[in-house]
Design an enzyme around this catalytic site. Structure first.
Site, PDB file in Angstrom:
ATOM      1  N   ARG A 108     -30.639  25.939 -15.209  1.00  0.00           N
ATOM      2  CA  ARG A 108     -30.044  26.255 -16.449  1.00  0.00           C
ATOM      3  C   ARG A 108     -29.888  27.917 -16.695  1.00  0.00           C
ATOM      4  O   ARG A 108     -29.732  28.376 -17.760  1.00  0.00           O
ATOM      5  CB  ARG A 108     -30.885  25.865 -17.734  1.00  0.00           C
ATOM      6  CG  ARG A 108     -31.040  24.559 -17.607  1.00  0.00           C
ATOM      7  CD  ARG A 108     -31.146  23.834 -19.083  1.00  0.00           C
ATOM      8  NE  ARG A 108     -31.274  22.392 -19.284  1.00  0.00           N
ATOM      9  CZ  ARG A 108     -32.360  21.774 -19.102  1.00  0.00           C
ATOM     10  NH1 ARG A 108     -33.654  22.461 -19.052  1.00  0.00           N
ATOM     11  NH2 ARG A 108     -32.368  20.376 -18.971  1.00  0.00           N
ATOM     12  N   LYS A 130     -16.092  35.807 -15.733  1.00  0.00           N
ATOM     13  CA  LYS A 130     -15.574  34.428 -15.394  1.00  0.00           C
ATOM     14  C   LYS A 130     -16.077  33.927 -13.952  1.00  0.00           C
ATOM     15  O   LYS A 130     -15.897  34.931 -13.107  1.00  0.00           O
ATOM     16  CB  LYS A 130     -14.005  34.626 -15.512  1.00  0.00           C
ATOM     17  CG  LYS A 130     -13.603  34.635 -16.700  1.00  0.00           C
ATOM     18  CD  LYS A 130     -12.042  34.364 -16.554  1.00  0.00           C
ATOM     19  CE  LYS A 130     -11.280  34.536 -17.925  1.00  0.00           C
ATOM     20  NZ  LYS A 130      -9.737  34.502 -17.899  1.00  0.00           N
ATOM     21  N   GLU A 172      -3.538  43.140  -7.673  1.00  0.00           N
ATOM     22  CA  GLU A 172      -4.141  43.175  -9.231  1.00  0.00           C
ATOM     23  C   GLU A 172      -3.991  44.817  -9.674  1.00  0.00           C
ATOM     24  O   GLU A 172      -4.113  44.840 -10.925  1.00  0.00           O
ATOM     25  CB  GLU A 172      -5.944  42.731  -8.952  1.00  0.00           C
ATOM     26  CG  GLU A 172      -5.918  41.243  -8.449  1.00  0.00           C
ATOM     27  CD  GLU A 172      -5.388  40.361  -9.477  1.00  0.00           C
ATOM     28  OE1 GLU A 172      -5.028  40.619 -10.608  1.00  0.00           O
ATOM     29  OE2 GLU A 172      -5.436  39.009  -9.111  1.00  0.00           O
ATOM     30  N   LYS A 214     -10.029  46.758 -16.395  1.00  0.00           N
ATOM     31  CA  LYS A 214     -10.438  45.416 -16.609  1.00  0.00           C
ATOM     32  C   LYS A 214     -11.802  45.368 -17.650  1.00  0.00           C
ATOM     33  O   LYS A 214     -11.636  44.478 -18.400  1.00  0.00           O
ATOM     34  CB  LYS A 214     -10.638  44.844 -15.157  1.00  0.00           C
ATOM     35  CG  LYS A 214     -11.044  43.452 -15.731  1.00  0.00           C
ATOM     36  CD  LYS A 214     -10.852  42.247 -14.342  1.00  0.00           C
ATOM     37  CE  LYS A 214     -11.484  40.932 -15.066  1.00  0.00           C
ATOM     38  NZ  LYS A 214     -11.192  39.814 -14.082  1.00  0.00           N
ATOM     39  N   GLU A 224     -11.733  35.312 -24.155  1.00  0.00           N
ATOM     40  CA  GLU A 224     -10.153  35.221 -23.856  1.00  0.00           C
ATOM     41  C   GLU A 224      -9.616  34.588 -25.357  1.00  0.00           C
ATOM     42  O   GLU A 224      -8.928  33.607 -25.076  1.00  0.00           O
ATOM     43  CB  GLU A 224     -10.123  34.522 -22.816  1.00  0.00           C
ATOM     44  CG  GLU A 224      -8.489  34.480 -22.308  1.00  0.00           C
ATOM     45  CD  GLU A 224      -8.435  34.129 -20.695  1.00  0.00           C
ATOM     46  OE1 GLU A 224      -9.131  34.208 -19.982  1.00  0.00           O
ATOM     47  OE2 GLU A 224      -7.141  33.652 -20.597  1.00  0.00           O
ATOM     48  N   ARG A 228      -7.567  39.374 -23.685  1.00  0.00           N
ATOM     49  CA  ARG A 228      -7.785  39.300 -22.320  1.00  0.00           C
ATOM     50  C   ARG A 228      -6.840  38.355 -21.549  1.00  0.00           C
ATOM     51  O   ARG A 228      -6.789  38.352 -20.395  1.00  0.00           O
ATOM     52  CB  ARG A 228      -9.084  38.670 -22.338  1.00  0.00           C
ATOM     53  CG  ARG A 228      -9.678  38.470 -20.756  1.00  0.00           C
ATOM     54  CD  ARG A 228     -11.141  37.815 -20.733  1.00  0.00           C
ATOM     55  NE  ARG A 228     -11.664  37.775 -19.227  1.00  0.00           N
ATOM     56  CZ  ARG A 228     -12.746  37.754 -19.116  1.00  0.00           C
ATOM     57  NH1 ARG A 228     -13.805  37.641 -19.735  1.00  0.00           N
ATOM     58  NH2 ARG A 228     -12.923  37.656 -17.731  1.00  0.00           N
ATOM     59  N   ASN A 232      -3.713  37.664 -17.148  1.00  0.00           N
ATOM     60  CA  ASN A 232      -3.187  36.816 -16.540  1.00  0.00           C
ATOM     61  C   ASN A 232      -1.651  36.815 -16.158  1.00  0.00           C
ATOM     62  O   ASN A 232      -1.176  35.878 -15.670  1.00  0.00           O
ATOM     63  CB  ASN A 232      -3.230  35.346 -17.600  1.00  0.00           C
ATOM     64  CG  ASN A 232      -4.719  34.979 -17.906  1.00  0.00           C
ATOM     65  OD1 ASN A 232      -5.520  34.930 -16.895  1.00  0.00           O
ATOM     66  ND2 ASN A 232      -4.902  34.554 -19.099  1.00  0.00           N
ATOM     67  N   HIS A 235      -0.109  35.186 -13.124  1.00  0.00           N
ATOM     68  CA  HIS A 235      -1.215  34.433 -12.664  1.00  0.00           C
ATOM     69  C   HIS A 235      -0.766  32.980 -12.971  1.00  0.00           C
ATOM     70  O   HIS A 235      -1.484  31.840 -12.261  1.00  0.00           O
ATOM     71  CB  HIS A 235      -2.533  34.485 -13.425  1.00  0.00           C
ATOM     72  CG  HIS A 235      -3.337  35.847 -12.572  1.00  0.00           C
ATOM     73  ND1 HIS A 235      -2.722  36.915 -12.480  1.00  0.00           N
ATOM     74  CD2 HIS A 235      -4.288  35.578 -11.893  1.00  0.00           C
ATOM     75  CE1 HIS A 235      -3.582  37.709 -11.684  1.00  0.00           C
ATOM     76  NE2 HIS A 235      -4.719  37.030 -11.277  1.00  0.00           N
ATOM     77  N   HIS A 239      -1.109  30.948  -9.921  1.00  0.00           N
ATOM     78  CA  HIS A 239      -1.954  29.955  -9.629  1.00  0.00           C
ATOM     79  C   HIS A 239      -1.441  28.696  -9.442  1.00  0.00           C
ATOM     80  O   HIS A 239      -1.882  27.772  -8.420  1.00  0.00           O
ATOM     81  CB  HIS A 239      -2.889  29.718 -10.903  1.00  0.00           C
ATOM     82  CG  HIS A 239      -3.923  30.546 -11.020  1.00  0.00           C
ATOM     83  ND1 HIS A 239      -4.819  31.082 -12.139  1.00  0.00           N
ATOM     84  CD2 HIS A 239      -4.490  31.498  -9.991  1.00  0.00           C
ATOM     85  CE1 HIS A 239      -5.553  31.785 -11.829  1.00  0.00           C
ATOM     86  NE2 HIS A 239      -5.544  32.092 -10.318  1.00  0.00           N
ATOM     87  N   HIS A 249      -4.566  34.890  -2.796  1.00  0.00           N
ATOM     88  CA  HIS A 249      -4.327  35.226  -4.289  1.00  0.00           C
ATOM     89  C   HIS A 249      -3.533  36.348  -4.722  1.00  0.00           C
ATOM     90  O   HIS A 249      -2.622  36.267  -5.518  1.00  0.00           O
ATOM     91  CB  HIS A 249      -5.896  35.383  -4.678  1.00  0.00           C
ATOM     92  CG  HIS A 249      -5.937  35.460  -6.296  1.00  0.00           C
ATOM     93  ND1 HIS A 249      -5.565  34.393  -7.072  1.00  0.00           N
ATOM     94  CD2 HIS A 249      -6.042  36.721  -7.159  1.00  0.00           C
ATOM     95  CE1 HIS A 249      -5.681  34.977  -8.460  1.00  0.00           C
ATOM     96  NE2 HIS A 249      -5.766  36.264  -8.394  1.00  0.00           N
TER      97      HIS A 249
END
Lengths: 342, 342
Positions: A108, A130, A172, A214, A224, A228, A232, A235, A239, A249
């Site tokens: 956990r 993330k 990026e 960033k 987000e 934020r 993207n 993306h 993606h 990527h």
């Protein structure tokens, strides 16, 4: 070494810029640490990991999946990892994403830190908390948001970085310039990949600058709900084609940025698509990928950024200024179908 | 219906005590909800779930594992579940643990609520935000801590509860009495399972009281650095035998409480083992299980509560007053090996 501590909502991350793996022992107890190291990085820099408990991660996005997580958890149990253990992810975005995810769910949640070994990792993937894995063609479908205790940059790891990984990282960097920093966009236009590769101080400065762009966006909006989302840019479409067409990527994001620029022309009166296209080309990245519109739309429909039938598309008003525009999935479908034939 | 909102560190949970599933539509949008319903509960109460999107969960601890999570995530993608979706877990501890875990990792976290359908679920498993799955014989080896938005009690679901599940639930009620509430311990001694089953107001009161005992312990120590550890009374040994000997959770905890009482005699001068043993028997629970000491110790060594070579064992000073005692794993090994032969 340049140490900078940043605070997120409920935790903090300490950056060790321009540092070395050798510095790690100054703030991590070797006995309580387990390193998850990308296979290529380990093979090329084996000496640096002597004395540390290591688990080797296979290289490549195709290993960012549940079966990898299952195997590592089994190894952690065998190694006797407990709640005092700290996991250290060393490698590209896959290594840090998988490490952050496992540390967030093992017993956990245990502590973790990152040593990104790629440009992409240093300026993007290791930052912001993330983490997660892909589910089939769906990128990052499963994961958590949880900040690492530390991020350490060892630029010596870049000495063995293949050319395509330099390009991926610069995708990026170009994205950050597009959405947040027109001055850096011009700097990138004036320089070249070769120049950054040969001038370490120039590179070091660029990496730190991008890591902090960033970081600052994330600090303002960790979960987000607003700003934020701008990260993207490129993306959504990126993606949707990345796993389907097995692109790296950065390549997928580069093509996605061009797509987003074209949509920006229609929705935001954006006029500089050509400058973005030329900059992407200059850094060795692709600006076009043939695709099947139906396949792409099917993946987009499962995108996390979609809520009901609307996609939050990140568009440019001008270079350095991005906005989030909610566009109905049916409209996106029309655009993508029209552009498919081109 | 009795509504009570409680605040944790970064989120809150609203309890709807003495409510019904029919009330759910007052605060949950049916369109955005997906229910994960225990198969037995669904079969016995199918009418109550009409109009809700449902995914059926197989009943039993053996399904609290990664392959179940994989299958549900696939179904959520097919159902088009997105970041606005709320997952509602309906069933016993397995259903709520699995639901909470999936909601915590699906798309990096979506909302969730619980409708516990067992005594154990109502007084214990649904409360406190701990979720997760087992890895082999290791209980809850993987998971997160994340609070549900709501917990709704519908006592009508208990009408079909098998006798063994009543016993399992009372194991945790007896645990709460042992560690926190000597008055309730005497009340349990004076009453019986039959009496609670036949007097709904008595049962309703007992369930709410126990739900709040656990809630208050968790509020004080959400991430288990102190007082929350007391809730592990009976669970260190209990977890070590539960999967190995395929015991129900309550049965394993009952045996574990007796073991903890015996260790409490030696370490804390505890004198009431016999009263605990008699109460456990009165509620139909076992007080002994034959075991192989080596096997049990191997599982204990991987217990999350173990840090390096020390186990935080929860012991009783007297009925209603528990303490955490760090005991070396080698000492625990001696005790368990000695008691193995008895």
């Amino acid at each position: 070494m340049n140490i900078k501590k940043v605070n997120f909502n409920t935790s903090s991350t300490t950056f060790y810029f321009a540092a070395g793996i050798a510095h790690l022992k100054e703030f991590v107890d070797v006995q309580h640490a387990v390193m998850l190291v990308d296979e290529q990085v380990f093979n090329q820099h084996a000496k640096r990991f002597k004395g540390w408990k290591t688990i080797i991660l296979k290289s490549g996005e195709q290993y960012k999946k549940q079966s990898t997580v299952d195997a590592i958890i089994k190894q952690l149990i065998e190694l006797g990892a407990d709640r005092k253990t700290i996991l250290i992810g060393v490698g590209g975005g896959v290594a840090t994403d998988v490490t952050g995810y496992i540390a967030s769910i093992y017993m956990r949640g245990i502590k973790f830190g990152f040593i990104p070994a790629t440009i992409l990792g240093m300026v993007d993937a290791s930052i912001g908390g993330k983490n997660g894995i892909d589910v089939g063609v769906y990128k990052n479908m499963v994961g958590t948001i949880n900040q690492p205790s530390f991020i350490l940059h060892d630029l010596a790891l870049l000495n063995t970085l293949p050319e395509i990984e330099w390009q991926n990282g610069f995708a990026e960097i170009i994205k950050h310039a597009c959405i947040k920093d027109a001055v850096m966009f011009r700097e990138l236009e004036a320089n070249s990949l070769k120049k950054y590769q040969s001038k370490k101080t120039l590179l070091c400065d660029l990496i730190q600058r991008n890591a902090l762009i960033k970081t600052n966006v994330v600090i303002k909006d960790e979960f987000e709900t607003g700003d934020r989302k701008l990260l993207n840019f490129g993306h959504t479409f990126g993606h949707a084609i990345e796993n389907t067409y097995k692109l790296s990527h950065g390549y997928a994001v580069a093509v996605g940025m061009v797509m987003a620029c074209m949509i920006s022309e229609a929705y935001q009166g954006f006029k500089d698509t050509n400058r973005v296209v030329e900059l992407i080309k200059k850094y060795g990245l692709p600006v076009h990928q043939s695709y099947n519109a139906k396949k792409v739309i099917d993946v987009m429909k499962a995108d996390k950024k979609k809520v009901k039938d609307v996609i939050s598309y990140v568009l440019l008003q001008k270079i350095g200024k991005a906005v989030v525009e909610p566009i109905a999935i049916s409209e996106v479908e029309n655009i993508i179908t029209q552009l498919e034939a081109k």
